[in-house]
Design an enzyme around this catalytic site. Structure first.
Site, mmCIF file in Angstrom:
data_model
loop_
_atom_site.group_PDB
_atom_site.id
_atom_site.type_symbol
_atom_site.label_atom_id
_atom_site.label_comp_id
_atom_site.label_asym_id
_atom_site.label_seq_id
_atom_site.Cartn_x
_atom_site.Cartn_y
_atom_site.Cartn_z
ATOM 1 N N THR A 1 40.623 52.400 37.109
ATOM 2 C CA THR A 1 39.478 51.763 36.462
ATOM 3 C C THR A 1 38.192 52.249 37.105
ATOM 4 O O THR A 1 38.199 52.716 38.253
ATOM 5 C CB THR A 1 39.568 50.230 36.570
ATOM 6 O OG1 THR A 1 38.491 49.642 35.830
ATOM 7 C CG2 THR A 1 39.477 49.774 38.023
ATOM 8 N N HIS B 1 46.100 35.603 33.473
ATOM 9 C CA HIS B 1 47.070 36.541 32.923
ATOM 10 C C HIS B 1 47.270 37.728 33.856
ATOM 11 O O HIS B 1 48.391 38.199 34.048
ATOM 12 C CB HIS B 1 46.611 37.022 31.549
ATOM 13 C CG HIS B 1 45.225 37.608 31.532
ATOM 14 N ND1 HIS B 1 44.123 36.949 32.045
ATOM 15 C CD2 HIS B 1 44.760 38.800 31.077
ATOM 16 C CE1 HIS B 1 43.053 37.710 31.894
ATOM 17 N NE2 HIS B 1 43.412 38.834 31.322
ATOM 18 N N ARG B 2 46.176 38.202 34.465
ATOM 19 C CA ARG B 2 46.278 39.337 35.379
ATOM 20 C C ARG B 2 47.003 38.925 36.659
ATOM 21 O O ARG B 2 47.781 39.693 37.223
ATOM 22 C CB ARG B 2 44.886 39.892 35.686
ATOM 23 C CG ARG B 2 44.931 41.194 36.499
ATOM 24 C CD ARG B 2 43.564 41.872 36.555
ATOM 25 N NE ARG B 2 43.214 42.459 35.271
ATOM 26 C CZ ARG B 2 42.270 41.974 34.460
ATOM 27 N NH1 ARG B 2 41.585 40.895 34.800
ATOM 28 N NH2 ARG B 2 42.003 42.565 33.322
ATOM 29 N N ASP C 1 46.213 47.137 30.984
ATOM 30 C CA ASP C 1 45.488 46.917 29.743
ATOM 31 C C ASP C 1 45.615 45.439 29.446
ATOM 32 O O ASP C 1 46.705 44.861 29.569
ATOM 33 C CB ASP C 1 46.039 47.747 28.589
ATOM 34 C CG ASP C 1 45.081 47.747 27.396
ATOM 35 O OD1 ASP C 1 43.859 47.646 27.626
ATOM 36 O OD2 ASP C 1 45.539 47.849 26.246
ATOM 37 N N GLY D 1 34.134 39.789 31.194
ATOM 38 C CA GLY D 1 34.733 39.863 29.868
ATOM 39 C C GLY D 1 34.537 38.577 29.075
ATOM 40 O O GLY D 1 33.440 38.012 29.006
ATOM 41 N N LYS E 1 37.029 44.614 38.536
ATOM 42 C CA LYS E 1 38.477 44.655 38.441
ATOM 43 C C LYS E 1 39.105 45.127 39.760
ATOM 44 O O LYS E 1 40.140 44.618 40.189
ATOM 45 C CB LYS E 1 38.920 45.573 37.299
ATOM 46 C CG LYS E 1 40.406 45.533 37.021
ATOM 47 C CD LYS E 1 40.810 46.421 35.854
ATOM 48 C CE LYS E 1 40.414 45.836 34.533
ATOM 49 N NZ LYS E 1 41.006 46.604 33.397
ATOM 50 N N ASN F 1 35.695 49.944 36.796
ATOM 51 C CA ASN F 1 35.090 48.615 36.809
ATOM 52 C C ASN F 1 35.215 48.012 38.213
ATOM 53 O O ASN F 1 36.306 47.646 38.638
ATOM 54 C CB ASN F 1 35.807 47.731 35.785
ATOM 55 C CG ASN F 1 35.213 46.335 35.685
ATOM 56 O OD1 ASN F 1 34.507 45.877 36.573
ATOM 57 N ND2 ASN F 1 35.524 45.645 34.601
ATOM 58 N N ASP G 1 35.826 35.695 29.802
ATOM 59 C CA ASP G 1 36.075 34.528 30.648
ATOM 60 C C ASP G 1 35.166 33.329 30.343
ATOM 61 O O ASP G 1 35.630 32.180 30.359
ATOM 62 C CB ASP G 1 35.948 34.891 32.130
ATOM 63 C CG ASP G 1 37.111 35.725 32.634
ATOM 64 O OD1 ASP G 1 38.049 35.963 31.857
ATOM 65 O OD2 ASP G 1 37.079 36.146 33.810
#
Length: 225
Positions: A8, A181-182, A70, A154, A13, A10, A156
């Site tokens: 990434t 989820h991550r 992803d 994002g 992240k 980002n 969130d």
């Protein structure tokens, strides 16, 4: 210490994965850190396909153990959209605020009970020899009527968690690391990485033992001319 490439650009992240994988003896680096300019197009039809594609190609390009993910938002009232297009939902140059604005516009006529949604994440781990492993996670919630919270990124700020009475962006990072989820997908990824590290250490130890054996072994006179 073994490098783990987080596929990434980002920084948010990368910071999140630094926390999620803090227990492992790995040095996390990003595409920016490694000056990798390759762009892997997300052409898969699912989060898992895209994660595996990115992990495999970046591992091959870098020669490093690589983690790629992803993830995205699926809204029931929108037939699963934005889905795999979550990051491109409002166009390639759109900001997080642009994407949230479009999402809320599309849901403006839907009541609370029709705004169910879920975050999904697929994490792929690839070795430079093209072994690819996969872990997946999900988190269920509701799309709120307006953004709230200062954490995360994002979607969130509009992803509301009824059991906590907060949006994902209102959760402190340590709270999000337990239930996102991550975070759930990362639990499986940690187990995969632990197994790969053990295998690498075992292989290295076996190699050292073999080298010691070769060094200590006397020459075989019968093999000499």
């Amino acid at each position: 210490m073994i490098k783990l490439l987080i596929a990434t650009r980002n920084p948010a992240k990368v910071r999140e994965y630094s926390q999620l994988l803090a227990c492992l003896p790995l040095r996390l680096v990003s595409l920016v850190d490694e000056q990798i300019t390759l762009i892997v197009e997300e052409t898969g039809q699912t989060f898992a396909e895209n994660a595996k594609l990115k992990a495999s190609q970046y591992a091959s390009a870098s020669g490093l153990l690589t983690l790629a993910d992803d993830s995205g938002l699926e809204v029931e009232a929108l037939n699963g959209a934005p889905g795999v297009r979550s990051a491109r939902y409002a166009g390639p140059r759109a900001t997080n605020a642009d994407r949230i604005r479009l999402l809320l516009q599309q849901l403006q006529d839907f009541p609370w009970e029709k705004r169910a949604a879920r975050f999904r994440c697929a994490i792929a781990v690839a070795t430079p020899t093209n072994e690819v492993y996969l872990s997946e996670g999900r988190c269920d919630g509701v799309i709120s009527f307006e953004p709230r919270g200062k954490y995360g990124f994002g979607y969130d700020p509009v992803f509301f968690l009824p059991e906590y009475n907060k949006t994902m962006a209102e959760l402190r990072p340590e709270e999000k690391d337990r239930l996102s989820h991550r975070a759930k997908a990362a639990q499986g990824a940690r187990a995969i990485l632990q197994q790969l590290l053990v295998a690498a250490e075992t292989s290295f130890s076996d190699q050292r033992d073999e080298e010691k054996s070769l060094t200590a072994a006397p020459p075989d006179a019968s093999a000499c001319p």
